[in-house]
Design a protein around this motif. Structure first.
Motif, PDB file in Angstrom:
ATOM      1  N   LEU A 257      46.864  38.803  46.048  1.00  0.00           N
ATOM      2  CA  LEU A 257      46.361  39.322  44.897  1.00  0.00           C
ATOM      3  C   LEU A 257      46.803  40.838  44.816  1.00  0.00           C
ATOM      4  N   CYS A 258      46.283  41.521  45.749  1.00  0.00           N
ATOM      5  CA  CYS A 258      46.466  42.908  45.787  1.00  0.00           C
ATOM      6  C   CYS A 258      48.086  43.483  46.144  1.00  0.00           C
ATOM      7  N   ASP A 259      48.893  42.547  46.786  1.00  0.00           N
ATOM      8  CA  ASP A 259      50.096  42.807  46.874  1.00  0.00           C
ATOM      9  C   ASP A 259      50.812  42.436  45.560  1.00  0.00           C
ATOM     10  N   ARG A 260      50.185  41.616  44.789  1.00  0.00           N
ATOM     11  CA  ARG A 260      50.967  41.250  43.413  1.00  0.00           C
ATOM     12  C   ARG A 260      50.578  42.400  42.583  1.00  0.00           C
ATOM     13  N   VAL A 261      49.511  43.031  42.534  1.00  0.00           N
ATOM     14  CA  VAL A 261      49.007  43.999  41.876  1.00  0.00           C
ATOM     15  C   VAL A 261      49.651  45.276  42.081  1.00  0.00           C
ATOM     16  N   ALA A 262      50.267  45.678  43.356  1.00  0.00           N
ATOM     17  CA  ALA A 262      50.908  46.850  43.761  1.00  0.00           C
ATOM     18  C   ALA A 262      52.307  46.625  43.593  1.00  0.00           C
ATOM     19  N   SER A 263      52.972  45.494  43.565  1.00  0.00           N
ATOM     20  CA  SER A 263      54.526  45.322  43.736  1.00  0.00           C
ATOM     21  C   SER A 263      54.969  44.815  42.257  1.00  0.00           C
ATOM     22  N   SER A 264      54.053  43.961  41.520  1.00  0.00           N
ATOM     23  CA  SER A 264      54.862  43.449  40.547  1.00  0.00           C
ATOM     24  C   SER A 264      55.300  44.451  39.221  1.00  0.00           C
TER      25      SER A 264
ATOM     26  N   ARG B 238      48.258  41.945  35.323  1.00  0.00           N
ATOM     27  CA  ARG B 238      47.091  41.670  34.311  1.00  0.00           C
ATOM     28  C   ARG B 238      46.547  40.310  35.121  1.00  0.00           C
ATOM     29  N   ASP B 239      47.462  39.410  35.153  1.00  0.00           N
ATOM     30  CA  ASP B 239      46.769  38.076  35.736  1.00  0.00           C
ATOM     31  C   ASP B 239      46.005  38.202  37.164  1.00  0.00           C
ATOM     32  N   ALA B 240      46.893  39.166  38.153  1.00  0.00           N
ATOM     33  CA  ALA B 240      46.328  39.056  39.491  1.00  0.00           C
ATOM     34  C   ALA B 240      45.279  40.022  39.232  1.00  0.00           C
ATOM     35  N   VAL B 241      45.044  40.808  38.498  1.00  0.00           N
ATOM     36  CA  VAL B 241      43.633  41.686  38.482  1.00  0.00           C
ATOM     37  C   VAL B 241      42.527  40.812  37.992  1.00  0.00           C
ATOM     38  N   ARG B 242      43.080  39.745  36.946  1.00  0.00           N
ATOM     39  CA  ARG B 242      42.029  38.891  36.358  1.00  0.00           C
ATOM     40  C   ARG B 242      41.476  37.901  37.415  1.00  0.00           C
ATOM     41  N   ALA B 243      42.414  37.510  38.289  1.00  0.00           N
ATOM     42  CA  ALA B 243      42.099  36.457  39.498  1.00  0.00           C
ATOM     43  C   ALA B 243      41.145  37.355  40.637  1.00  0.00           C
ATOM     44  N   LEU B 244      41.334  38.637  40.697  1.00  0.00           N
ATOM     45  CA  LEU B 244      40.582  39.485  41.520  1.00  0.00           C
ATOM     46  C   LEU B 244      39.213  39.489  40.961  1.00  0.00           C
ATOM     47  N   LYS B 245      38.910  39.880  39.659  1.00  0.00           N
ATOM     48  CA  LYS B 245      37.655  39.819  39.053  1.00  0.00           C
ATOM     49  C   LYS B 245      36.918  38.620  39.332  1.00  0.00           C
ATOM     50  N   SER B 246      37.597  37.364  39.047  1.00  0.00           N
ATOM     51  CA  SER B 246      36.845  36.186  39.298  1.00  0.00           C
ATOM     52  C   SER B 246      36.504  35.745  40.942  1.00  0.00           C
ATOM     53  N   LEU B 247      37.034  36.424  41.625  1.00  0.00           N
ATOM     54  CA  LEU B 247      36.837  36.333  43.034  1.00  0.00           C
ATOM     55  C   LEU B 247      35.638  37.467  43.579  1.00  0.00           C
ATOM     56  N   SER B 248      35.269  38.614  42.616  1.00  0.00           N
ATOM     57  CA  SER B 248      34.956  39.715  43.226  1.00  0.00           C
ATOM     58  C   SER B 248      33.408  39.409  43.549  1.00  0.00           C
ATOM     59  N   LYS B 249      32.814  38.468  42.733  1.00  0.00           N
ATOM     60  CA  LYS B 249      31.420  38.377  42.726  1.00  0.00           C
ATOM     61  C   LYS B 249      31.074  37.525  44.154  1.00  0.00           C
TER      62      LYS B 249
ATOM     63  N   THR C 163      47.532  54.147  35.872  1.00  0.00           N
ATOM     64  CA  THR C 163      48.805  54.033  35.385  1.00  0.00           C
ATOM     65  C   THR C 163      48.856  52.909  34.169  1.00  0.00           C
ATOM     66  N   ASP C 164      47.878  52.328  33.895  1.00  0.00           N
ATOM     67  CA  ASP C 164      48.116  50.996  33.071  1.00  0.00           C
ATOM     68  C   ASP C 164      47.213  51.316  31.927  1.00  0.00           C
ATOM     69  N   ARG C 165      47.148  52.576  31.542  1.00  0.00           N
ATOM     70  CA  ARG C 165      45.855  52.884  30.457  1.00  0.00           C
ATOM     71  C   ARG C 165      46.371  52.488  29.092  1.00  0.00           C
ATOM     72  N   SER C 166      47.704  51.889  28.852  1.00  0.00           N
ATOM     73  CA  SER C 166      48.220  51.851  27.530  1.00  0.00           C
ATOM     74  C   SER C 166      47.781  50.260  27.370  1.00  0.00           C
ATOM     75  N   ASP C 167      47.387  49.512  28.515  1.00  0.00           N
ATOM     76  CA  ASP C 167      46.830  48.046  28.148  1.00  0.00           C
ATOM     77  C   ASP C 167      45.495  47.932  28.269  1.00  0.00           C
ATOM     78  N   SER C 168      44.873  47.716  27.429  1.00  0.00           N
ATOM     79  CA  SER C 168      43.058  47.757  27.384  1.00  0.00           C
ATOM     80  C   SER C 168      42.705  46.548  28.141  1.00  0.00           C
ATOM     81  N   GLU C 169      43.500  45.469  28.079  1.00  0.00           N
ATOM     82  CA  GLU C 169      42.973  44.160  28.717  1.00  0.00           C
ATOM     83  C   GLU C 169      43.153  44.354  30.281  1.00  0.00           C
ATOM     84  N   ILE C 170      43.896  44.705  30.844  1.00  0.00           N
ATOM     85  CA  ILE C 170      44.166  44.873  32.317  1.00  0.00           C
ATOM     86  C   ILE C 170      43.078  46.161  32.685  1.00  0.00           C
ATOM     87  N   ILE C 171      42.730  47.138  31.851  1.00  0.00           N
ATOM     88  CA  ILE C 171      42.040  48.046  32.291  1.00  0.00           C
ATOM     89  C   ILE C 171      40.501  47.535  32.279  1.00  0.00           C
TER      90      ILE C 171
END
Length: 953
Positions: free
Chosen positions: A26-33, A40-51, A71-79
């Motif tokens: 997931l981290c590679d996906r966030v860095a390379s996609s 956004r989907d990768a960060v959402r998955a990290l959120k679900s696993l973070s607990k 870098t992605d401040r324009s998208d409020s959802e991923i932020i």
């Protein structure tokens, strides 16, 4: 998306990857996609696993998540997902609920380590402050929670970063104004963590209008009836005000103390106290105590106390104090709060003394509180609070001390026994079987004597009836009797503190104490014995009491002089042993606790040994008593001589101060007398000056009369003077002629002015008549003007008749003047005759004098009439000006009406042309059209009607 389904637990044909592998992918996906949706989907998955995989996500994904925030401040959802993930990694709140107690420390270390990694780059905190400014809920709320968690983990470091960040604190203050309650409430929690133990940030937050906003939130939430939000706001207010003198001063000057009064307006029934309401009210009372704490600067505390009295806050607290149904912990905290509001403030102490409990008959609040203090069935914390309240009431209050002691004196005790006084309650507690009541009553009575030598002497008069048939015993003797009976340690400590306070700085009390032959042997016996640790405190206090008896001894008793008492200590105790026992007091642990703050706070009744004010007395006397024990008799004599010299010097200084004070009063009186005498002198000088001027006038009049009388005597003595007298009369006649000529000239001028006014009025009348013929609408104003001009003509006619009368009078005067002129030359030959000539001349003189008087009166009347004529002329000139203004107005109205008529004629002509054109079109279309004759006849009828109306007008 297939990859994410596998990560999130979808069906897969191969072996399931481990959590660490999944997080790495997931981290590679966030860095390379390159696509935002994939990141956004990768960060959402990290959120679900973070607990569940907090450590793995924190180690592997933190750098990538920070990069997403940048870098992605324009998208409020991923932020929002990235902020939530970082919060789950850093925060310990969720993990602490799930972890066991033995692993709590490890969890704390994990959150602290991740926080340290995050704030290592200060730009990360600055970036987070920028994101908190976003209005989007999915960005702002997780940002607030993450920043709060950072402050919990590494508060001082994060505070310093925010403090140096431009507008860092101001950005966070905007959270209190957010309309969404969730963000506003979490903003309050964030500011709580931000303001902990940082005075600089506390000042910035206070000057960013925090007090106003927080008090508004508390009011909106229902004050003490509010929920957890009110509690959070009160905790934040405590952070801002506690130990921060600048903010306390700002709070007072901003009139925010007045807004605290509604917090304490509880209902009369006082039922249904919820746990949250008790918590809120407890925090509100603590906030009041923060403003009037004894540790604050005295000036700031005093000003807050006065403000609380003037706004009615103290009165409201006393209402809660005397109310029924109040929970015990709220009542206890209210007593402590009232104590500090009245401490050292004479106005507030006087008000508290006047408060009565709602009982039948009414009793003073002080008496009701003392009844609770000496009642062993009351809670220990409540009894301590009552003692503190009584101490604060007597602090720097000599008036209150006198009122308490007066209830013990024989002359003021209520003989009927219907009411219980404060003194009786203290005596009852002092000699009860409950050691805690003994201690509290002894300390309370010691505060009534604090720094008041007069009351110490008066208290020696108090007599107690111990039993029936036995003579009364003094209060001092009864205290020493109980002390020698071997009661509990707490009781003896309390009584010894009372006796030490009573005897200090009061030689008469020392003499009374030493007069009892059993007291000194008892003290020396207690000090000399080798007892256990519990008794060491009593030994130290006995040594202090004996040292006070030596230091403040006036040597009035031969057997107990200073030198003999020192010899007794040397023989039976030993000086070193005495000093060692005296040092037991200040070395005791409970002494150190009591010396920290005025409020008595003890974990249990057994620890209740020392009073705060008594620790000050020990610190003051321990050194001087040690020196006094080692002094020789010669040094004592020298000291006595020095004391006597100082006393004499003080007496001389006091005498001179009194003399100076009396001289100052005399000087003031003399200054006042000088001022009054100066004012009287000025008035008399003005009167003298006025009288001198009057005397000079009288002298001048006297000289004139003297000259006239001299001339009269010369006339009567010689006949030749008659001719001279006649000459004087001829001069007066010539003067009258000149005055008549002047009046004639003035009369002709006035007539000329009247003629000019008449011509002007005639012109105005003619112009008004001409205007009347051209404009009928202004007839009313014209008639008014004509009437006004007619009135003016009538006035002018009257003036003319008056002038004619005056002319007739003038001609009459001229005739009389000619007669006088005729008579004067005929009188000349008579002067050569004998007695007949003298008689004729005297008769002529009488007639001339009479006629001259008549002429003078007539001239005076003429001058008055001329003045009236001038006034009439002025009024007529003003009338002419008014008529001219009316004329100009009428002319303007005529011009406007003519212009309006011309415009109407033009409009009528255009209308006629349009009507004729319409008729032609109608005829062409074949429509029936009226004949011109009918139209003309109709128009003629209308014209006739209009003409009739005009004639009627």
């Amino acid at each position: 998306m297939n990859f994410l389904r596998g990560v999130m637990g979808g069906p897969s044909a191969g072996p399931q990857p481990s959590g660490a592998d999944t997080i790495q992918k997931l981290c590679d996906r966030v860095a390379s996609s390159t696509l935002l949706d994939d990141r956004r989907d990768a960060v959402r998955a990290l959120k679900s696993l973070s607990k569940k995989y907090r450590l793995e996500v924190g180690i592997q994904a933190m750098e990538h998540l920070i990069h997403v925030l940048q870098t992605d401040r324009s998208d409020s959802e991923i932020i929002g997902y990235a902020l939530d993930t970082l919060y789950n990694v850093i925060s310990n709140d969720l993990e602490e609920e799930e972890q066991e107690e033995n692993s709590a420390k490890q969890v704390d270390d994990l959150g602290s380590q991740f926080t340290e990694i995050f704030i290592k780059q200060q730009e990360n905190v600055t970036l987070l402050l920028t994101l908190v400014e976003e209005f989007d809920f999915h960005v702002r709320w997780p940002g607030v929670k993450l920043l709060t968690s950072l402050l919990k983990q590494q508060g001082p470091q994060v505070q310093q970063i925010i403090l140096v960040s431009p507008m860092g604190v101001s950005r966070l203050m905007d959270l209190l104004a957010d309309s969404r309650e969730v963000i506003r409430n979490d903003g309050v929690l964030l500011l709580q963590q931000l303001t902990k133990s940082n005075a600089a940030i506390q000042k910035i937050v206070a000057f960013e209008n925090a007090f106003e906003r927080l008090l508004d939130i508390i009011t909106e939430e229902g004050n003490s009836d509010g929920g957890i939000v009110v509690e959070d706001c009160l905790l934040l207010l405590q952070n801002l005000l506690k130990n921060n003198n600048s903010n306390q001063n700002f709070f007072k000057e901003g009139s925010y103390i007045q807004r605290m009064k509604p917090w304490f307006e509880v209902g009369d029934d006082n039922c249904g106290w919820s746990a949250q309401k008790v918590t809120n009210l407890h925090l509100m009372l603590q906030l009041v105590r923060v403003l009037v704490s004894p540790t604050n600067p005295p000036g700031a505390t005093s000003s807050c106390q006065k403000a609380m009295f003037h706004c009615g806050l103290l009165q409201q607290l006393c209402t809660i104090l005397m109310a029924t149904g109040v929970p015990a912990d709220i009542l206890t905290e209210t007593i402590n709060t009232v104590s500090e509001v009245i401490r050292g403030c004479q106005t507030n102490q006087d008000y508290f003394a006047s408060v009565n409990a709602p009982s039948n008959p009414p009793r003073p609040a002080i008496v009701v509180l003392l009844m609770s203090m000496v009642n062993e069935r009351q809670p220990f914390v409540l009894r301590c609070a009552v003692l503190y309240c009584f101490q604060c009431f007597l602090y720097k209050n000599q008036k209150g001390q006198g009122e308490i002691v007066s209830t013990l004196l024989p002359s003021t005790i209520d003989a009927t026994g219907n009411s219980v006084s404060a003194g009786q309650l203290l005596c009852g507690g002092l000699f009860s079987t409950d050691s805690l009541s003994n201690w509290c009553a002894a300390v309370a009575l010691a505060h009534a004597l604090q720094e008041n030598a007069t009351l110490k002497e008066q208290l020696l008069r108090v007599q107690l009836a111990t039993s029936i048939g036995n003579p009364p015993v003094s209060l001092l003797q009864q205290c020493t009797n109980i002390l020698s009976q071997g009661s509990k340690v707490q009781t003896r400590v309390g009584l010894l503190m009372l006796l030490c306070t009573w005897l200090s700085n009061c030689s008469i009390a020392v003499t009374h104490f030493l007069h009892n032959p059993a007291n000194v042997p008892f003290l020396t016996g207690q000090i000399a014995e080798n007892l256990g640790e519990e008794e060491q405190l009593v030994q130290g206090l006995c040594a202090l009491l004996l040292g006070i008896s030596i230091y403040y001894n006036d040597n009035s008793l031969e057997n107990y002089r200073k030198e003999k008492l020192k010899q007794l200590i040397e023989k039976r105790i030993g000086r070193e042993n005495f000093i060692e026992k005296l040092g037991f007091i200040s070395k005791h642990e409970l002494y150190s606790r009591a010396a920290q703050k005025p409020q008595p706070s003890f974990s249990s009744p057994d620890h209740m040994m020392f009073d705060h004010e008594f620790t000050k007395l020990v610190k003051e006397l321990e050194g001087v008593i040690s020196k006094a024990i080692y002094k020789s008799s010669e040094e004592d004599k020298k000291e006595e001589e020095v004391k006597k010299t100082l006393e004499q010097h003080d007496n001389i200084v006091t005498h001179y101060k009194k003399v100076i004070r009396e001289q100052d009063q005399e000087l003031e009186e003399l200054k006042q007398r000088v001022n009054t005498l100066t004012s009287q002198n000025e008035q008399l000088q003005a009167t003298v000056t006025q009288q001198v001027s009057q005397i000079q006038q009288h002298k001048d009049q006297y000289n004139l009369l003297k000259v006239q009388l001299g001339k009269d005597t010369q006339h009567h003595n010689s006949h030749g003077d008659t001719f001279q007298m006649n000459g004087i009369q001829t001069e007066e006649v010539s003067k009258l002629k000149e005055e008549l000529e002047e009046w004639k000239n003035k009369h002709e001028l006035l007539q000329g002015q009247l003629k000019e006014k008449d011509s002007v009025i005639e012109k105005l009348n003619s112009s008004q008549l001409e205007m009347g013929t051209t404009e009928q609408s202004s007839q009313t104003s014209k008639f008014g003007g004509l009437e006004h001009s007619n009135e003016l003509q009538k006035e002018i006619e009257m003036l003319k008749t008056q002038i004619q009368l005056q002319t007739a009078e003038i001609s009459k005067l001229q005739m009389e003047n000619q007669k006088l002129q005729v008579m004067n030359p005929t009188a000349d030959p008579m002067f050569g005759d004998s007695g007949a000539t003298a008689a004729t001349s005297s008769e002529l003189e009488g007639r001339l004098e009479q006629e001259v008087k008549e002429l003078k009166s007539q001239v005076k009347a003429l001058s008055e009439e001329n003045e009236s004529l001038k006034q009439h002329l002025d009024s007529s000139s003003s009338t002419v000006a008014i008529l001219q203004d009316e004329k100009s107005k009428l002319q303007r109205e005529v011009a406007e009406s003519k212009k309006e008529q011309d415009d109407l004629l033009v409009l009528l002509a255009d209308q006629d042309q349009k009507i004729s054109a319409m008729k032609i079109k109608l005829k062409d279309l074949g429509a029936p059209v009226e004949d011109e004759d009918d139209t003309e006849s109709g128009d003629q009828g209308d014209e006739d009607e209009d003409g009739d109306e005009e004639e009627q007008d």
